[in-house]
Design an enzyme around this catalytic site. Structure first.
Site, PDB file in Angstrom:
ATOM      1  CG  ASP A  21      -2.037   0.892   1.229  1.00 54.75           C
ATOM      2  OD1 ASP A  21      -2.304   1.392   0.192  1.00 54.75           O
ATOM      3  OD2 ASP A  21      -2.801   1.181   2.172  1.00 54.75           O
ATOM      4  CG  ASN A  69      -7.288  -2.164  -6.124  1.00 55.11           C
ATOM      5  OD1 ASN A  69      -6.616  -2.919  -6.045  1.00 55.11           O
ATOM      6  ND2 ASN A  69      -7.780  -1.190  -5.307  1.00 55.11           N
TER       7      ASN A  69
HETATM    8  C1  FPP Z   1      -1.561   0.127  -3.566  1.00 49.87           C
HETATM    9  O1  FPP Z   1      -1.164   1.567  -3.324  1.00 49.87           O
HETATM   10  C2  FPP Z   1      -1.166  -0.633  -4.464  1.00 49.87           C
HETATM   11  C3  FPP Z   1      -1.806  -1.266  -5.342  1.00 49.87           C
HETATM   12  C4  FPP Z   1      -3.203  -1.194  -5.713  1.00 49.87           C
HETATM   13  C5  FPP Z   1      -0.965  -2.042  -6.904  1.00 49.87           C
HETATM   14  C6  FPP Z   1       0.036  -2.795  -6.172  1.00 49.87           C
HETATM   15  C7  FPP Z   1       0.892  -3.138  -7.482  1.00 49.87           C
HETATM   16  C8  FPP Z   1       2.191  -2.930  -7.984  1.00 49.87           C
HETATM   17  C9  FPP Z   1       3.056  -2.907  -6.683  1.00 49.87           C
HETATM   18  C10 FPP Z   1       2.647  -3.242  -9.294  1.00 49.87           C
HETATM   19  C11 FPP Z   1       2.868  -4.396  -9.787  1.00 49.87           C
HETATM   20  C12 FPP Z   1       2.709  -5.669  -9.075  1.00 49.87           C
HETATM   21  C13 FPP Z   1       3.101  -6.791  -9.383  1.00 49.87           C
HETATM   22  C14 FPP Z   1       3.057  -7.913  -8.556  1.00 49.87           C
HETATM   23  C15 FPP Z   1       4.255  -6.884 -10.608  1.00 49.87           C
HETATM   24  P1  FPP Z   1      -2.435   2.439  -3.505  1.00 49.87           P
HETATM   25  O2  FPP Z   1      -2.463   3.099  -5.133  1.00 49.87           O
HETATM   26  O3  FPP Z   1      -3.555   1.937  -3.098  1.00 49.87           O
HETATM   27  O4  FPP Z   1      -1.763   3.818  -2.926  1.00 49.87           O
HETATM   28  P2  FPP Z   1      -2.454   4.910  -1.795  1.00 49.87           P
HETATM   29  O5  FPP Z   1      -3.073   4.256  -0.835  1.00 49.87           O
HETATM   30  O6  FPP Z   1      -1.211   5.700  -1.842  1.00 49.87           O
HETATM   31  O7  FPP Z   1      -3.465   5.470  -2.675  1.00 49.87           O
END
Ligand code: FPP
Length: 252
Positions: A21, A69
Site C-alpha cells: 500500500d 480496485n
Molecule cells: C496500493 O497502493 C497498490 C496497488 C493497488 C497496486 C500494487 C501493484 C504493484 C506494486 C505493481 C505491480 C505488481 C506486481 C505483482 C508486478 P495505492 O494505489 O492504494 O496507494 P495509496 O493508498 O497511496 O493511494
C-alpha cells in the site's frame, strides 16, 4: 551485525502475505501521477521476492489488485493491468533464476484476456520451480472467495454428495483459492494503514500483523528483515497460556 544475520532461520514464517500500500501517496509526494508509484512498486516486488526466497520463506503472497480496485479510474486500472503483463514477462528470467514458482488467487476471469493469458503462461512455465511460491492476489477479495466456497458447499449438500455434519475447517480451507497453501503466519501492510481490507480473512485467523509506515515503493529487503525480526520477537500462543507453550516445548 547485519539485520539479516539477526534472523533465526529455524523460526522463519513459512508464509508471508503483504498488502502493498501507499503507491499513490508516494507518487503524489513527488508531484507525480499515481501510476508512477505503481511502476516503482515493481522494484519493491522484485527486491522483496528475492529477499524472501534467499532467506528460505516458502510462500509469499502479494495483494496486487483487489476486486474493489476495479472501481478506480479507468486509466489507472488499464495502466495497472499493462504493468502487470509487462512485469510478468520481464520477471520470468528472475523467477527461474531463483527457482520461484508463480501462482495466482482471485477472480482471474475478470482480468483482461491478455493479462490472463500472460499470467497462465507464466504459471505453467514456472510450475516446476520449487524454492519458493510467489502468489499474486489479483482481482481478489476474501469475501468473494468465501461466497464461492459457500456456494460450492451448498451445491454438494443439495446434490447429496456432502453431509452437513461433515462441514469442517479443512473442507472450508479446501474450498478457498488458497487450497494447498499453508496459512500466512505473518501479514505485513505498508504505508501506515492498519486495516486488513478484505484480504485472506479466513487464512489470517492466527497470523501476526505487522504495520509499517514505509510506502510500498520504498519497501526493500531491510524492511522485510525488520518485519521478520519483529515476528520472531513475538510469542504465538494460539489460544493457549505462556506456561502451556513452554511446557509443550519441553522448557518447563
Ligand atoms: C496500493 O497502493 C497498490 C496497488 C493497488 C497496486 C500494487 C501493484 C504493484 C506494486 C505493481 C505491480 C505488481 C506486481 C505483482 C508486478 P495505492 O494505489 O492504494 O496507494 P495509496 O493508498 O497511496 O493511494
Amino acid at each position: 551485525m547485519e539485520l539479516k544475520d539477526k534472523i533465526d532461520l529455524n523460526r522463519l514464517p513459512k508464509h508471508i502475505a503483504i498488502i502493498m500500500d501507499g503507491n499513490g501517496r508516494w507518487a503524489k509526494q513527488q508531484g507525480k501521477e499515481r501510476i508512477f508509484g505503481h511502476q516503482n512498486g515493481v522494484e519493491s516486488v522484485r527486491d522483496t521476492t528475492e529477499a524472501a526466497a534467499e532467506l528460505g520463506v516458502k510462500f509469499l503472497t502479494l495483494y496486487a489488485f483487489s476486486t474493489e480496485n476495479w472501481n478506480r479510474p479507468k486509466p489507472e486500472v488499464q495502466a495497472l493491468m499493462s504493468l502487470l503483463v509487462e512485469s510478468i514477462r520481464n520477471e520470468l528470467p528472475e523467477l527461474h533464476k531463483n527457482s520461484i514458482r508463480l501462482q495466482a488467487i482471485g477472480n482471474l476471469q475478470m482480468l483482461p484476456p491478455r493479462a490472463y493469458e500472460r499470467l497462465m503462461e507464466a504459471i505453467e512455465d514456472t510450475k516446476d520451480n520449487n524454492r519458493m511460491t510467489l502468489v499474486l492476489a489479483l482481482s481478489y477479495s476474501a469475501k468473494w472467495e468465501l461466497i464461492q466456497a459457500v456456494k460450492n458447499i451448498a451445491k454438494d449438500v443439495q446434490s447429496g454428495d456432502l453431509n452437513i455434519d461433515d462441514i469442517n475447517e479443512q473442507l472450508i480451507s479446501d474450498g478457498l483459492t488458497t487450497k494447498g497453501i499453508p496459512d500466512p503466519e505473518l501479514l505485513i501492510r505498508t504505508s501506515g494503514e492498519t486495516r486488513v481490507s478484505n484480504f485472506l480473512l479466513w487464512q489470517i485467523a492466527y497470523a501476526e500483523l505487522y504495520f509499517t509506515e514505509v510506502f510500498w515503493p520504498d519497501f526493500r529487503k531491510k524492511d522485510l528483515y525488520q518485519a521478520i525480526l519483529n515476528f520472531q520477537q513475538r510469542e504465538r500462543r494460539f489460544g493457549m497460556t505462556s506456561e502451556q507453550l513452554l511446557s509443550d516445548n519441553g522448557k518447563v
